[in-house]
Design an enzyme around this catalytic site. Structure first.
Site, PDB file in Angstrom:
ATOM      1  N   ASP A   1       7.935  39.475  -1.515  1.00 22.25           N
ATOM      2  CA  ASP A   1       9.184  38.720  -1.466  1.00 22.25           C
ATOM      3  C   ASP A   1       9.770  38.741  -0.059  1.00 22.25           C
ATOM      4  OD1 ASP A   1      11.346  37.449  -3.183  1.00 22.25           O
ATOM      5  OD2 ASP A   1      12.509  39.010  -2.193  1.00 22.25           O
TER       6      ASP A   1
ATOM      7  N   GLU B   1       5.528  35.587   0.776  1.00 19.88           N
ATOM      8  CA  GLU B   1       6.524  34.517   0.738  1.00 19.88           C
ATOM      9  C   GLU B   1       7.086  34.422   2.157  1.00 19.88           C
ATOM     10  OE1 GLU B   1      10.789  33.121  -1.156  1.00 19.88           O
ATOM     11  OE2 GLU B   1      10.412  35.217  -0.707  1.00 19.88           O
TER      12      GLU B   1
HETATM   13  C1  GLC Z   1      12.985  35.369  -2.606  1.00 15.19           C
HETATM   14  C2  GLC Z   1      12.889  35.071  -4.085  1.00 15.19           C
HETATM   15  C3  GLC Z   1      14.242  34.673  -4.579  1.00 15.19           C
HETATM   16  C4  GLC Z   1      15.193  35.823  -4.375  1.00 15.19           C
HETATM   17  C5  GLC Z   1      15.203  36.251  -2.911  1.00 15.19           C
HETATM   18  C6  GLC Z   1      15.843  37.588  -2.754  1.00 15.19           C
HETATM   19  O1  GLC Z   1      13.264  34.241  -1.864  1.00 15.19           O
HETATM   20  O2  GLC Z   1      11.909  34.121  -4.331  1.00 15.19           O
HETATM   21  O3  GLC Z   1      14.236  34.293  -5.932  1.00 15.19           O
HETATM   22  O4  GLC Z   1      16.481  35.470  -4.778  1.00 15.19           O
HETATM   23  O5  GLC Z   1      13.916  36.383  -2.371  1.00 15.19           O
HETATM   24  O6  GLC Z   1      15.031  38.590  -3.296  1.00 15.19           O
END
Ligand code: GLC
Length: 550
Positions: free
Chosen positions: A211, A265
């Protein structure tokens, strides 16, 4: 079987994202859970996906739907138990499906034991070193330590009270106040996450989705900055030292004899900097948000596809293709708008949309994505053609983005509405253990019209989105040319994308997508293996894709 498949399986995998609270509810409390997923594993096997990525299932107060983790080694009771997660991993493996777990390293929950101890021990305690505590500015320290803004809106700092009740230091949170940022300069933080990584890999997880992977490290000076003209490297994004973390993680993943994947991500506008995360000793793959954000327009799509392939080639990483996830408006809705592009600052929530047009394009888009080289992601419910639910009453909304912007940004609840499985009325089989006497509503209300989009309604209907996905995934599995491998563009009229897959001498799989505005003759010969819509007098209609073999 593709020769590399067993080895580097992520190079060609189709990965289905499960958002646990909205997939299927096995205990009738209105919230999806692991029992619900286990009961639906045969559905996922039949759909034909290679792996499942679970959005966080850990113990959490759910301030950001599980992205606020209180215990990285426990399953939240709302979802089930660790024993059930282990059982789920075994059952999925028995069906030939791999499991990817979400790791959230940038921040934890404010209920995490570390943060609770940091609050209790007070200023200057070693416990506070695990986070970013700082005195405020201005008289009485009443102002935040710097001008950083939370990604969810409002200041990125919240003030604490000291153990004696007086106003104390502030702590940094790039997201909600319930998500304090961890200090990645601290060896204990690094050690802990390496242990967490091993914990899940030891339990059979085939990979992790990381994440907010570009955010972890911060400029310890915590200087103000102008968001209109941000310095580079950014004080909290994409700093060079973040890469050391992934090199250590890669060594851990590689220490398992069977292949385990690290998936990032990484939201970055700069394609070259994005590719840095995919160097041979770092992450294996990362989400391709440039493709997700591209307008439905041939020239722009081709440009993004080319750029994607160009930046991945030198680092030897496979490209990924993503149309939707739990953070963005569903693409049936996006593709039906006048402006079909997307970026985080330009969500266009509530902009008028034509769902008939959007659905038609979504059908073509999945054939495009699944034909491109590399791995592809499916966000739960897109295989049903679900739209963004834009008319949720404010009273049911849960996304902190909505609350932190005082409703100016409607947030992400609209793409998180529980799936429709069967029946004519909500909850459409989402909650299986509900008796009439104890009827519990799903945690977000489902549109009544979703009776026409349920798994039950679509199954067996050859024109349905679900059967298109099933057919495409089955064909992808059988076609050695698909997944990782070369792509060759073919000559095509303006507004038409046409490319062949397969190695030189056997470019026998062809994908044609018509975005020209009118019907066109197929630019190449071949037998149609699959089409996203019926041909019209032998011509490929607008917003339609075809797979051909020759
Ligand atoms: C990422 C996740 C999202 C979350 C954020 C904070 O972007 O995909 O859903 O709110 O991180 O953890």
């Amino acid at each position: 079987m593709r020769s590399h498949e067993a080895a580097e399986w992520w190079r060609s995998a189709v990965i289905y994202q499960i958002y646990p609270r909205s997939f299927a509810d096995g205990n009738g409390d209105g919230v999806g859970d692991l029992a619900g997923v286990r009961a639906r594993l045969p559905y996922l096997a039949r759909l034909g996906v290679d792996a499942l990525w679970f959005s966080p299932w850990y113990a959490s107060p759910q301030a950001d739907a599980g992205y606020d983790v209180a215990d990285y080694r426990a399953i939240d009771p709302v979802f089930g138990t660790l024993a059930e997660a282990e059982e789920l991993i075994r059952e999925a493996h028995a069906l030939g499906i791999r499991i990817i777990v979400d790791v959230v390293p940038n921040h934890c929950s404010d209920r995490h034991v570390w943060f609770q101890q940091a609050l209790a021990k007070g200023p200057d305690s070693p416990e506070r070193e695990l986070f970013w505590f700082r005195p405020g500015r201005g008289p009485g320290g009443d102002l935040p330590p710097n001008d950083w803004q939370s990604i969810f809106g409002g200041p990125a700092w919240t003030r604490t009270s000291d153990p004696d009740g007086t106003p104390g230091d502030w702590y940094l949170h790039l997201f909600a106040a319930e998500q304090p940022d961890l200090n990645w300069e601290h060896p204990r933080v690094r050690q802990e996450f390496e242990d967490v990584l091993r914990f899940w890999l030891d339990r059979g997880a085939d990979g992790v989705r990381i994440d907010s992977a570009a955010l972890l490290t911060k400029d310890r000076a915590l200087t103000d900055f102008d968001p209109e003209d941000p310095p580079y490297p950014h004080p909290y994004t994409d700093r060079d030292d973040v890469h050391d973390i992934y090199r250590s993680w890669r060594a851990i993943a590689d220490s398992y004899p069977d292949k385990r994947a690290l998936i990032g991500e990484v939201w970055l506008p700069d394609a070259q900097r994005f590719a840095n995360y995919l160097r041979p000793d770092e992450l294996h793959t990362a989400f391709n948000f440039a493709f997700l954000g591209s307008p439905w327009q041939a020239g722009e799509l081709q440009r993004v596809i080319d750029e994607t392939l160009t930046i991945h080639a030198p680092v030897g990483a496979p490209a990924t293709w993503v149309l939707s996830n739990h953070d963005v408006p569903r693409h049936v809705t996006r593709y039906g708008r006048a402006d079909t592009s997307f970026n985080l600052e330009f969500r266009q929530l509530g902009a008028p949309t034509d769902l008939t047009v959007g659905t038609r394009r979504a059908r073509a888009a999945i054939l495009l994505s699944l034909a491109l080289p590399g791995s592809a992601y499916i966000y739960q419910g897109e295989e049903l053609g679900l739209e963004e639910v834009e008319d949720l009453p404010d009273s049911v909304r849960q996304d902190p983005m909505f609350f932190r912007t005082a409703g100016a940004n409607l947030g992400r609840d609209g793409c998180r509405v529980p799936l429709p499985w069967s029946g004519q009325e909500p909850p459409f089989g989402f909650s299986t253990a509900v008796s009439d006497a104890m009827k519990v509503e799903p945690w977000l209300p489902q549109p009544k019209a979703w009776k026409d989009l349920s798994v039950e309604t679509q199954t067996g209907d050859p024109d349905s989105m679900l059967e298109l996905y099933r057919a495409a995934l089955a064909l992808r599995r059988k076609s050695a040319q698909l997944g990782d491998g070369p792509l060759t563009w073919l000559p095509a009229p303006d507004g038409v994308l046409a490319f062949a897959r397969g190695v030189t001498g056997d470019r026998s799989f062809i994908c044609v997508v018509n975005l020209s505005g009118g019907a066109v003759d197929l630019p190449v010969g071949g037998t149609i293996a699959l089409c996203s819509g019926a041909l019209e007098s032998g011509m490929l209609p607008n917003d339609t894709a075809a797979w051909l073999v020759r």
